[in-house]
Design a protein around this motif. Structure first.
Motif, PDB file in Angstrom:
ATOM      1  N   GLY A  17       0.791  -1.217   0.000  1.00 37.66           N
ATOM      2  CA  GLY A  17       0.000   0.000   0.000  1.00 37.66           C
ATOM      3  C   GLY A  17       0.828   1.274   0.000  1.00 37.66           C
ATOM      4  N   GLU A  18       2.124   1.154   0.354  1.00 36.57           N
ATOM      5  CA  GLU A  18       2.984   2.332   0.416  1.00 36.57           C
ATOM      6  C   GLU A  18       3.737   2.582  -0.881  1.00 36.57           C
ATOM      7  OE1 GLU A  18       4.476   2.463   5.035  1.00 36.57           O
ATOM      8  OE2 GLU A  18       5.345   0.913   3.721  1.00 36.57           O
ATOM      9  N   GLU A  19       3.793   1.583  -1.756  1.00 40.02           N
ATOM     10  CA  GLU A  19       4.650   1.665  -2.939  1.00 40.02           C
ATOM     11  C   GLU A  19       4.329   2.888  -3.793  1.00 40.02           C
ATOM     12  OE1 GLU A  19       4.623  -1.930  -5.130  1.00 40.02           O
ATOM     13  OE2 GLU A  19       5.339  -3.168  -3.468  1.00 40.02           O
ATOM     14  N   ALA A  20       3.048   3.076  -4.125  1.00 39.61           N
ATOM     15  CA  ALA A  20       2.666   4.174  -5.015  1.00 39.61           C
ATOM     16  C   ALA A  20       2.980   5.528  -4.393  1.00 39.61           C
ATOM     17  CB  ALA A  20       1.183   4.072  -5.360  1.00 39.61           C
ATOM     18  N   GLU A  21       2.735   5.659  -3.086  1.00 37.61           N
ATOM     19  CA  GLU A  21       2.962   6.931  -2.401  1.00 37.61           C
ATOM     20  C   GLU A  21       4.436   7.319  -2.442  1.00 37.61           C
ATOM     21  OE1 GLU A  21       2.907   8.695   2.178  1.00 37.61           O
ATOM     22  OE2 GLU A  21       1.974   6.747   1.715  1.00 37.61           O
ATOM     23  N   PHE A  22       5.328   6.387  -2.038  1.00 43.91           N
ATOM     24  CA  PHE A  22       6.757   6.698  -1.996  1.00 43.91           C
ATOM     25  C   PHE A  22       7.325   6.892  -3.400  1.00 43.91           C
ATOM     26  CE2 PHE A  22       6.976   4.295   2.265  1.00 43.91           C
ATOM     27  CZ  PHE A  22       6.751   5.471   2.962  1.00 43.91           C
ATOM     28  N   LYS A  23       6.860   6.080  -4.330  1.00 44.29           N
ATOM     29  CA  LYS A  23       7.349   6.187  -5.701  1.00 44.29           C
ATOM     30  C   LYS A  23       7.007   7.543  -6.295  1.00 44.29           C
ATOM     31  CE  LYS A  23       7.218   3.768 -10.144  1.00 44.29           C
ATOM     32  NZ  LYS A  23       6.703   2.576 -10.861  1.00 44.29           N
ATOM     33  N   ALA A  24       5.784   7.996  -6.061  1.00 49.25           N
ATOM     34  CA  ALA A  24       5.351   9.283  -6.601  1.00 49.25           C
ATOM     35  C   ALA A  24       6.126  10.432  -5.965  1.00 49.25           C
ATOM     36  CB  ALA A  24       3.858   9.461  -6.378  1.00 49.25           C
ATOM     37  N   ALA A  25       6.360  10.354  -4.667  1.00 48.02           N
ATOM     38  CA  ALA A  25       7.071  11.429  -3.974  1.00 48.02           C
ATOM     39  C   ALA A  25       8.505  11.566  -4.470  1.00 48.02           C
ATOM     40  CB  ALA A  25       7.049  11.176  -2.463  1.00 48.02           C
ATOM     41  N   LEU A  26       9.190  10.443  -4.669  1.00 50.60           N
ATOM     42  CA  LEU A  26      10.578  10.486  -5.111  1.00 50.60           C
ATOM     43  C   LEU A  26      10.697  10.757  -6.603  1.00 50.60           C
ATOM     44  CD1 LEU A  26      11.878   7.493  -2.983  1.00 50.60           C
ATOM     45  CD2 LEU A  26      12.475   9.893  -2.684  1.00 50.60           C
ATOM     46  N   ALA A  27       9.658  10.442  -7.358  1.00 48.75           N
ATOM     47  CA  ALA A  27       9.683  10.676  -8.802  1.00 48.75           C
ATOM     48  C   ALA A  27       9.696  12.159  -9.138  1.00 48.75           C
ATOM     49  CB  ALA A  27       8.495   9.998  -9.470  1.00 48.75           C
ATOM     50  N   THR A  28       9.421  13.027  -8.151  1.00 51.24           N
ATOM     51  CA  THR A  28       9.529  14.463  -8.413  1.00 51.24           C
ATOM     52  C   THR A  28      10.984  14.877  -8.626  1.00 51.24           C
ATOM     53  OG1 THR A  28       9.675  14.956  -6.037  1.00 51.24           O
ATOM     54  CG2 THR A  28       7.473  14.944  -7.040  1.00 51.24           C
ATOM     55  N   ILE A  29      11.921  14.022  -8.192  1.00 56.31           N
ATOM     56  CA  ILE A  29      13.350  14.285  -8.397  1.00 56.31           C
ATOM     57  C   ILE A  29      13.870  13.504  -9.593  1.00 56.31           C
ATOM     58  CG2 ILE A  29      15.632  14.264  -7.341  1.00 56.31           C
ATOM     59  CD1 ILE A  29      13.648  16.083  -5.932  1.00 56.31           C
ATOM     60  N   ALA A  30      13.542  12.199  -9.660  1.00 56.52           N
ATOM     61  CA  ALA A  30      14.005  11.349 -10.756  1.00 56.52           C
ATOM     62  C   ALA A  30      13.091  10.132 -10.838  1.00 56.52           C
ATOM     63  CB  ALA A  30      15.450  10.907 -10.517  1.00 56.52           C
ATOM     64  N   PRO A  31      12.972   9.504 -12.017  1.00 52.88           N
ATOM     65  CA  PRO A  31      12.183   8.280 -12.134  1.00 52.88           C
ATOM     66  C   PRO A  31      12.619   7.259 -11.091  1.00 52.88           C
ATOM     67  CG  PRO A  31      12.840   9.052 -14.293  1.00 52.88           C
ATOM     68  CD  PRO A  31      13.565   9.913 -13.304  1.00 52.88           C
ATOM     69  N   THR A  32      11.650   6.583 -10.464  1.00 53.95           N
ATOM     70  CA  THR A  32      11.938   5.782  -9.276  1.00 53.95           C
ATOM     71  C   THR A  32      11.233   4.435  -9.298  1.00 53.95           C
ATOM     72  OG1 THR A  32      12.260   7.740  -7.893  1.00 53.95           O
ATOM     73  CG2 THR A  32      11.694   5.708  -6.750  1.00 53.95           C
ATOM     74  N   GLU A  33      11.932   3.441  -8.777  1.00 44.26           N
ATOM     75  CA  GLU A  33      11.359   2.134  -8.455  1.00 44.26           C
ATOM     76  C   GLU A  33      11.625   1.893  -6.979  1.00 44.26           C
ATOM     77  OE1 GLU A  33      12.141  -2.614  -9.460  1.00 44.26           O
ATOM     78  OE2 GLU A  33      13.087  -1.045 -10.679  1.00 44.26           O
ATOM     79  N   VAL A  34      10.652   1.365  -6.243  1.00 42.79           N
ATOM     80  CA  VAL A  34      10.840   1.105  -4.823  1.00 42.79           C
ATOM     81  C   VAL A  34      10.805  -0.400  -4.571  1.00 42.79           C
ATOM     82  CG1 VAL A  34       9.904   3.322  -4.073  1.00 42.79           C
ATOM     83  CG2 VAL A  34       8.369   1.387  -4.354  1.00 42.79           C
ATOM     84  N   VAL A  35      11.667  -0.870  -3.662  1.00 41.69           N
ATOM     85  CA  VAL A  35      11.733  -2.294  -3.336  1.00 41.69           C
ATOM     86  C   VAL A  35      11.804  -2.468  -1.825  1.00 41.69           C
ATOM     87  CG1 VAL A  35      12.826  -2.989  -5.503  1.00 41.69           C
ATOM     88  CG2 VAL A  35      14.249  -2.292  -3.568  1.00 41.69           C
TER      89      VAL A  35
END
Length: 563
Positions: free
Chosen positions: A106-124
């Protein structure tokens, strides 16, 4: 105790050969007055593929830049706090992967979107925090040292959740395993699995609990070539620009920057974003990173010709200059005051021999003029403040493909001090058109680091030793042991003793010379000599139980500390 420091080792062997000059342009001469100079041949030492255009259409750089990595790390730490494990650059270099402790779906989309404001992101998801791994590392090192063996290289792999340790013998590995398993909850990995775990990242090798990866220290093998791993300074690299143009250059010194380890090379080796690879053929090619922080390409003037590229395995590489299949020079320091070293050397990937000469200028000026055969970026580059080295008679000159290679001074113990990054060469001609000498032009290492936002990676040079005695008497304290600095192998150093508090913390301080003969130390470290012992009774104005702090003083400068 720890292993003998490589700076005090010997065993250098070098091959000999010569190389021809690659003509590029004609410009003003800067030579001694005893030669009548009619012309000067300049050469940018890299090799070009076919179809190079004067002005290339360059795609946007990858996310592999120092500035972006700094911004990204700050954002990740602020967002995730203690759940931030680490972030990694993908092989494609177009996005980051962030390890997050106990990440839920449930957290993946939230963290990915927040960090994508700096650079494209994948979270693991990761199951080991940074703190847990660092505690495990301390336990592993303590357990290894308890066996009487000092670990070699020790590194933490936050991506896998492992503590990587190299040891001198198979027996040492076996003893370390027994001690770690008896005294910690850290899993041990050895043998073929350990070798696999030190290779580039494979998602199948992720620990759910901290693991100690124990390997035997690998001697430099005869099949280690200028094209094979590890990527030391002086290895062959190939850059491929977005339009397909390929250039051959040489890797420079290993450096540290935001997000990991990088290698210096010459800026004219390709435009920003050019893919850098190693290996002699397509089937053996290993992708490193993309050229970034280029101080040359597209600029019409400046004081440097440098760029960097990411080295995925940089943390596991001992900073060194490749000499040949059986030898390399550990890089122990840099110098910003080049004239104190009257000699400078290079080992280029194409000329394939270590050649040396005298530093004849630290303020050389040159214009790199594009030609039809070597267009570079189509701009006339006016470069100032270069190091000029006149090669010894008979050694020839550098070759096309040597650009970006390390320029260094050689210590008496065969280690290297970084001076600069090779940019190009020139031939000095007399009035009859005959070659009088060959010269190298290079960017000073201080400028190279400043322009790329990095710091030199060098072998650890801190003092080491042993505290054998601390005892109290009537108004006195007696201390004894030994200490030595790997920088200055046979020079006695000091220990500073503080009673009643640490250094800078109000304790009563004493300086004790460590120059007593210690035959036992000389037997263990024959290249260091015997005069490294200390034993002294100190009069103190305290009574009762007191704390005693003893520091070994680093006399060789950075990057050592006072342990």
């Amino acid at each position: 105790m720890q292993n003998e420091h490589p700076k005090c080792r010997t065993g250098f062997h070098a091959a000999t050969s010569t190389a021809a000059v690659l003509p590029l342009a004609v410009g003003p001469a800067a030579v001694s007055a005893d030669h009548a100079v009619s012309s000067e041949v300049l050469a940018i030492d890299d090799s070009y593929g076919t179809g190079a255009a004067l002005h290339e259409s360059i795609e946007a750089p990858s996310v592999n830049t120092i500035e972006l990595a700094k911004e990204y790390r700050a954002k990740a730490v602020a967002l995730l706090g203690g759940r931030f494990v680490e972030f990694w650059l993908t092989e494609s270099q177009d996005h980051y992967v962030v390890g997050i402790l106990d990440l839920t779906p449930g957290e993946e989309a939230e963290f990915k979107a927040a960090l994508a404001t700096i650079a494209p992101t994948e979270v693991v998801k990761r199951e080991i925090s940074r703190g847990e791994l660092e505690i495990a590392a301390a336990q592993v090192v303590d357990s290894v040292e308890a066996t009487g063996v000092s670990p070699g290289a020790v590194s933490l792999n936050y991506e896998r959740g492992t503590v990587n340790v190299s040891l001198p013998t198979v027996e040492a590995v076996s003893g370390a395993v027994d001690r770690i398993e008896a005294n910690t909850n850290v899993e041990t990995v050895t043998g073929s699995e350990a070798l696999e775990a030190t290779e580039p990242f494979d998602s199948s090798i992720i620990s759910a609990e901290p693991a100690a990866v124990l390997t035997r220290t690998r001697a430099l093998k005869t099949e280690d070539t200028r094209y094979s791993a590890p990527l030391r300074a002086g290895k062959s690299i190939k850059t491929t620009a977005s339009n397909g143009v390929e250039r051959q250059c040489t890797s420079g010194f290993l450096v540290k920057g935001a997000g990991g380890y990088y290698s210096l090379t010459a800026g004219h080796c390709g435009p920003a974003g050019s893919l850098v690879s190693t290996g002699s053929t397509a089937s053996t090619s290993t992708v490193q990173g993309n050229l970034a922080n280029n101080s040359f390409w597209g600029l019409d003037s400046g004081t440097s010709d440098v760029a960097i590229f990411y080295v995925p395995t940089g943390a596991s590489i001992t900073p060194s200059v490749y000499v040949n299949a059986n030898s390399n020079r550990p890089v122990v320091a840099k110098t910003d005051v080049v004239p104190q070293y009257a000699r400078g050397c290079i080992n280029g990937a194409v000329s394939q021999t270590e050649k040396c000469g005298n530093v004849t200028s630290t303020a050389a000026v040159v214009d790199y003029v594009p030609s039809s055969s070597n267009p570079v970026d189509g701009i006339n580059h006016h470069i100032t403040g270069l190091i000029e080295i006149t090669w010894d008679s008979g050694v020839g000159t550098t070759a096309g493909g040597d650009s970006g290679g390390p320029i260094y001074a050689v210590n008496a113990d065969q280690t290297a001090i970084a001076l600069g990054i090779h940019s190009g060469s020139r031939a000095i001609l007399n009035s009859a058109g005959a070659v009088v000498s060959y010269q190298s032009l290079s960017t000073p290492i201080s400028g190279a680091l400043l322009r790329t936002g990095t710091s030199l990676a060098a072998v650890d040079r801190s003092p080491f030793g042993s505290i054998d005695l601390v005892s109290g008497g009537s108004g006195s304290v007696t201390v004894g042991g030994w200490i030595m600095d790997p920088d200055l192998c046979r020079t006695p150093t000091q220990v500073h003793v503080y009673v009643g508090g640490p250094g800078g913390g109000g304790g009563q301080g004493f300086a004790v010379n460590a120059a007593n003969a210690r035959p036992d130390v000389a037997a263990a470290y024959p290249n260091y000599g015997a005069n490294h012992g200390f034993h002294q009774t100190l009069a103190i104005g305290l009574r009762g139980s007191v704390s005693v702090y003893i520091y070994g003083i680093n006399i060789g400068g950075e990057p050592g500390v006072n342990p």
